[in-house]
Write a protein that holds these residues in place. Sequence first.
Motif, PDB file in Angstrom:
ATOM      1  N   ARG A  82     -12.528   2.876  -6.074  1.00  0.00           N
ATOM      2  CA  ARG A  82     -13.061   2.830  -6.916  1.00  0.00           C
ATOM      3  C   ARG A  82     -13.252   4.261  -5.241  1.00  0.00           C
ATOM      4  NH1 ARG A  82     -16.192  -1.590  -7.004  1.00  0.00           N
ATOM      5  NH2 ARG A  82     -16.021  -3.653  -6.022  1.00  0.00           N
ATOM      6  N   ARG A 103      -6.457  -5.251  -3.615  1.00  0.00           N
ATOM      7  CA  ARG A 103      -7.480  -4.696  -2.947  1.00  0.00           C
ATOM      8  C   ARG A 103      -7.114  -3.588  -2.218  1.00  0.00           C
ATOM      9  NH1 ARG A 103      -7.225  -7.537   2.802  1.00  0.00           N
ATOM     10  NH2 ARG A 103      -6.497  -5.364   4.005  1.00  0.00           N
ATOM     11  N   GLU A 114      -9.499  -0.275  -3.562  1.00  0.00           N
ATOM     12  CA  GLU A 114      -9.995   0.817  -3.265  1.00  0.00           C
ATOM     13  C   GLU A 114      -9.419   1.319  -3.454  1.00  0.00           C
ATOM     14  OE1 GLU A 114      -8.933  -2.007   1.277  1.00  0.00           O
ATOM     15  OE2 GLU A 114      -7.586  -0.406   0.818  1.00  0.00           O
ATOM     16  N   TYR A 115      -8.827   1.904  -4.105  1.00  0.00           N
ATOM     17  CA  TYR A 115      -8.002   3.111  -4.707  1.00  0.00           C
ATOM     18  C   TYR A 115      -9.073   3.520  -6.171  1.00  0.00           C
ATOM     19  CZ  TYR A 115      -5.177   6.761  -7.586  1.00  0.00           C
ATOM     20  OH  TYR A 115      -4.985   7.713  -8.295  1.00  0.00           O
ATOM     21  N   ARG A 120       0.382  -1.246   0.090  1.00  0.00           N
ATOM     22  CA  ARG A 120       0.222  -0.118   0.004  1.00  0.00           C
ATOM     23  C   ARG A 120       0.853   1.199  -0.154  1.00  0.00           C
ATOM     24  NH1 ARG A 120      -3.519   2.875   3.211  1.00  0.00           N
ATOM     25  NH2 ARG A 120      -5.184   3.293   1.863  1.00  0.00           N
TER      26      ARG A 120
END
Lengths: 63, 180
Positions: free
Chosen positions: B85, B78, B82-83, B26
């Motif tokens: 969305r 993931r 996430e990024y 991340r």
Amino acid sequence: VESAERWRRVEELFYAALELEPQAAPAFLEQARGGDTELLREVQSLLNSSERTLRFAETPPST
Amino acid sequence: MLLQQWRGGDDGALDQLMPLIYHELRRLAQRCLYSERPGHTLRATALVHEAYMRLIDADVEWHDRAHFYAIAARAMRRILVEYARAHTRQKRGGGNEQVPLDEAVLVGPEAAAIVTDLDDALQKLAAIDPRKSDIVQLLFFGGLTYNETAAALDISPATVHREWKLAKAWLLREMGPRQS
């Protein structure tokens, strides 16, 4: 929703058709589907989608 | 130390490493995604390899390396979802570009939409055929080679190759033509 058995059939036909020359695939599928029009349509649409993939994969990135 | 236990052959230890691997990826991803340079691209492959070098940086068994990459691929998926969305909400559609699905994920409004569509489609594929969904996750989000993917899933490279073709065709059909 696909049943496991049906999905296995779709897979088999898809892999087998990929091994063939593109011109030979329709006749092969016609013969292999055993009267199952839905099955034929499913495999055919995946093959179409797979050709699309190949074509695009050969396109150089635009950026 | 978890890393040492893992090298000692404890597979469970590596699963406990998931948060650590996720965190490191991340951090690396953010460096790319939030950098000021527009058009900067993120290659999942490069990030996963970098995380590997930072966290492991040692000679480990091939099997263990494959296991690491399998976890990293899951984490990478993931992170990218996430990024994406967070960034697709503002703008959607407009392009009619087809996804090649051959290169790891890039950044931009179009790419963000692709990532979320792909994630949705992949969840559906997992319900029908979990192994194919795993293959896509490893190849696409983890940047693994066919051989590494084969080792991670304990199947032959030929099977990976074949099933990847079907998975790709299925996903592209599921995602449909991207039209405005």
